[in-house]
Each structure stands twice: as C-alpha cells, then as structure tokens.
Design a protein around this motif. Structure first.
Motif, PDB file in Angstrom:
ATOM      1  N   TYR A  36     -13.058  -3.180  10.946  1.00 42.98           N
ATOM      2  CA  TYR A  36     -12.481  -4.348  11.588  1.00 42.98           C
ATOM      3  C   TYR A  36     -13.436  -4.844  12.670  1.00 42.98           C
ATOM      4  CZ  TYR A  36      -7.753  -3.469   9.691  1.00 42.98           C
ATOM      5  OH  TYR A  36      -6.660  -3.301   8.870  1.00 42.98           O
ATOM      6  N   GLN A  38     -13.322  -6.809  16.325  1.00 38.60           N
ATOM      7  CA  GLN A  38     -12.394  -7.178  17.385  1.00 38.60           C
ATOM      8  C   GLN A  38     -13.134  -7.946  18.461  1.00 38.60           C
ATOM      9  OE1 GLN A  38     -10.464  -3.988  19.576  1.00 38.60           O
ATOM     10  NE2 GLN A  38      -8.677  -5.271  19.961  1.00 38.60           N
ATOM     11  N   LYS A  41      -9.095 -10.651  20.890  1.00 38.85           N
ATOM     12  CA  LYS A  41      -7.692 -10.409  20.565  1.00 38.85           C
ATOM     13  C   LYS A  41      -7.535  -9.406  19.424  1.00 38.85           C
ATOM     14  CE  LYS A  41      -6.031 -14.828  22.339  1.00 38.85           C
ATOM     15  NZ  LYS A  41      -5.304 -16.098  22.031  1.00 38.85           N
ATOM     16  N   ALA A  42      -6.904  -9.857  18.352  1.00 32.45           N
ATOM     17  CA  ALA A  42      -6.536  -8.949  17.269  1.00 32.45           C
ATOM     18  C   ALA A  42      -7.750  -8.505  16.475  1.00 32.45           C
ATOM     19  CB  ALA A  42      -5.552  -9.641  16.336  1.00 32.45           C
ATOM     20  N   PRO A  43      -7.759  -7.246  16.026  1.00 31.70           N
ATOM     21  CA  PRO A  43      -8.786  -6.834  15.066  1.00 31.70           C
ATOM     22  C   PRO A  43      -8.655  -7.660  13.790  1.00 31.70           C
ATOM     23  CG  PRO A  43      -7.639  -4.923  15.984  1.00 31.70           C
ATOM     24  CD  PRO A  43      -6.867  -6.136  16.399  1.00 31.70           C
ATOM     25  N   PHE A  45      -9.935  -8.058   9.790  1.00 32.46           N
ATOM     26  CA  PHE A  45     -10.392  -7.211   8.703  1.00 32.46           C
ATOM     27  C   PHE A  45     -11.745  -7.647   8.174  1.00 32.46           C
ATOM     28  CE2 PHE A  45     -10.187  -4.566   5.089  1.00 32.46           C
ATOM     29  CZ  PHE A  45     -10.510  -5.313   3.971  1.00 32.46           C
TER      30      PHE A  45
ATOM     31  N   PHE B  90      -0.666  -3.552  20.207  1.00 36.09           N
ATOM     32  CA  PHE B  90      -0.846  -4.335  18.990  1.00 36.09           C
ATOM     33  C   PHE B  90       0.203  -3.938  17.961  1.00 36.09           C
ATOM     34  CE2 PHE B  90      -4.655  -6.688  19.711  1.00 36.09           C
ATOM     35  CZ  PHE B  90      -5.424  -5.920  20.568  1.00 36.09           C
ATOM     36  N   PRO B 104      -5.222  -4.600   3.443  1.00 38.19           N
ATOM     37  CA  PRO B 104      -5.346  -3.995   4.769  1.00 38.19           C
ATOM     38  C   PRO B 104      -4.173  -4.340   5.671  1.00 38.19           C
ATOM     39  CG  PRO B 104      -6.617  -6.003   4.679  1.00 38.19           C
ATOM     40  CD  PRO B 104      -6.054  -5.788   3.295  1.00 38.19           C
ATOM     41  N   GLN B 105      -4.105  -3.647   6.796  1.00 34.79           N
ATOM     42  CA  GLN B 105      -3.136  -4.004   7.826  1.00 34.79           C
ATOM     43  C   GLN B 105      -3.593  -5.300   8.511  1.00 34.79           C
ATOM     44  OE1 GLN B 105      -2.134  -0.873  10.593  1.00 34.79           O
ATOM     45  NE2 GLN B 105      -1.938   0.647   8.964  1.00 34.79           N
ATOM     46  N   PHE B 107      -3.071  -7.648  11.946  1.00 31.67           N
ATOM     47  CA  PHE B 107      -2.702  -7.410  13.335  1.00 31.67           C
ATOM     48  C   PHE B 107      -2.250  -8.690  14.036  1.00 31.67           C
ATOM     49  CE2 PHE B 107      -3.931  -3.052  14.299  1.00 31.67           C
ATOM     50  CZ  PHE B 107      -4.642  -2.715  13.152  1.00 31.67           C
ATOM     51  N   GLY B 108      -1.333  -8.499  15.001  1.00 30.06           N
ATOM     52  CA  GLY B 108      -1.011  -9.571  15.922  1.00 30.06           C
ATOM     53  C   GLY B 108      -2.055  -9.652  17.028  1.00 30.06           C
ATOM     54  N   ASP B 109      -1.912 -10.647  17.899  1.00 32.50           N
ATOM     55  CA  ASP B 109      -2.907 -10.881  18.953  1.00 32.50           C
ATOM     56  C   ASP B 109      -2.761  -9.958  20.156  1.00 32.50           C
ATOM     57  OD1 ASP B 109      -3.230 -14.499  18.515  1.00 32.50           O
ATOM     58  OD2 ASP B 109      -4.286 -12.809  17.593  1.00 32.50           O
ATOM     59  N   GLY B 110      -1.713  -9.164  20.182  1.00 31.87           N
ATOM     60  CA  GLY B 110      -1.572  -8.180  21.238  1.00 31.87           C
ATOM     61  C   GLY B 110      -0.748  -8.645  22.420  1.00 31.87           C
TER      62      GLY B 110
END
Lengths: 112, 116
Positions: A36, A38, A41-43, A45, B90, B104-105, B107-110
């Motif tokens: 990933y 980063q 913010k969000a990781p 893919f 997250f 894949p997983q 993710f949100g922005d946290g």
C-alpha cells in the motif's frame, strides 16, 4: 509470533533515481502479500502478490514475491516527487478473516 | 463512489470521556476492520467483523468495543479515553471469503484522535 519487517525505515532520493523497498515476513499461514502507498490519509492499494517469481507491474512501480525466502521487494524507477509517501507492506493470513499484519512502513522522500 | 467513510475526521477528548468513531461502507463488503496507527508505526488491528452480528478481537483490543448490527456500519467505541489511545484510527472493509479472490482491503481516510 507473526511479524512483517520492512527496510529501510526511511529513504531520501532525488528525482529520477531508482529505489528498492524490502519486506520480509514470518507468518504461520501465509495467503498473500500486499503493498500500500500512504500519503496523508488512507493507505491506497498498489499490489497483491500470491505466487513466487511473478512480477506485478504498474507504470514505474513493480513488485515480486519470493515465498521460499519469505520476502518481497517493491521497485520504483525514475522516481518523481509525487512518489513521496510511506509504503506499507502487509501479509494476509490464511484464515477465514482476511486479517492483515502490517510492517512499520518505509518513508520515501523524493526531492527535485 | 463513497467507499469507506469515517466520521469524525478529528476529535480531541479529555481523559475519561467516551466516544464512538463511525465507519460505514457502501461496497456491500462482508468483512470490516478497525486499525490504529501510531506515529512512525504500521497499522495494528483492534477489532474485526466477518459479518453482521459477528465481531472478534484483533491484536490490540483493550479499551475498545465494537458492534456490527448491519453490513454497512461498524462503529468503534472508546469507553474511558486514555492518553495511550491517542492515535489515527482507520476503518477498512473487504469482500471476504467466498467472493472474488485477490480483492484487497479498502481503507477510509482515518480519524485523528487526541486524548488530553
């Protein structure tokens, strides 16, 4: 104890350089290895690797997995300032959960 | 597409206060996860869920609770906030078992949480 180790922890390069990021793992029930990117913010893919020796490629980024030696590398050629980020390696366990075990990441800084 | 949405984005709590971090996904994913990320560290799994009504502990569950009453929502509850819970949280989701492989997983922005 299952673990994922990334190296180097930090890397500073100039635009145009080629970099190699390393990820080694010790996981009891391996299913796949993921990379990933980063930024703030969000990781996001990049790659999922499940088979040894098969290179995955996306533009200037490529990655390969060695299941015998338990490691993966992520290559970035002709780096750009937009490649500056933390690159996270994660291993997916082979249970019915898709749980990920993350490394601490490699912080890449690309300067003009 | 909204993907994984987390609220709030930032929050400051006093020691001992409680709060709920919200997470919702609109991708019809079966599995959902909560991670925390401390400065300079990777993500550590707090709790996860493989479907509505099913939750389980991850690597660092102490001080947190979760529930999964619907497929879309997976809130994380802090009951008695402590300084050690200062972190970025997250939420993530994935299709899960029995669905297309190599997914894949996401993710949100946290949520950046500070406990003072």
């Amino acid at each position: 104890e299952d673990k994922v180790v990334q190296s180097p922890l930090s890397l500073v390069v100039h635009e145009g350089d080629t970099v190699t990021l390393n990820c080694s793992y010790e996981v009891t029930n391996f299913r796949s290895l993921l990379w990933y990117k980063q930024e703030k913010k969000a990781p996001t893919f990049l790659f999922m690797l499940t088979s040894s020796g098969i290179e995955k490629k996306s533009g200037r980024l490529s990655s390969i997995l060695d299941k015998k030696e338990l490691f993966s590398i992520l290559n970035i050629t002709a780096t750009q300032t937009g490649d500056s980020a933390v690159y996270l390696c994660a291993v997916e366990e082979n249970f019915n959960t898709d749980k990920l075990i993350f490394g601490t990441g490699t912080r890449l800084q690309v300067f003009p | 597409n909204a993907g994984v949405t987390q609220t709030p984005k930032f929050r400051i709590l006093k020691i001992g206060q409680s709060m709920t971090l919200q997470c919702t996904q609109d991708m019809n994913h079966n599995y959902m996860y909560w991670y925390r990320q401390d400065p300079g560290m990777g993500l550590k799994l707090i709790y996860y869920s493989v479907g509505a009504g099913i939750t389980d502990k991850g690597e660092v569950p102490n001080g947190y609770n979760v529930s999964r009453s619907t497929t879309e929502d997976f809130p994380l509850r802090l009951e008695l906030a402590a300084p050690s819970q200062t972190s970025v949280y997250f939420c993530a989701s994935s299709y899960g078992l029995g669905t297309p492989s190599n997914q894949p997983q996401h993710f949100g922005d946290g949520t950046r949480l500070s406990i003072l």
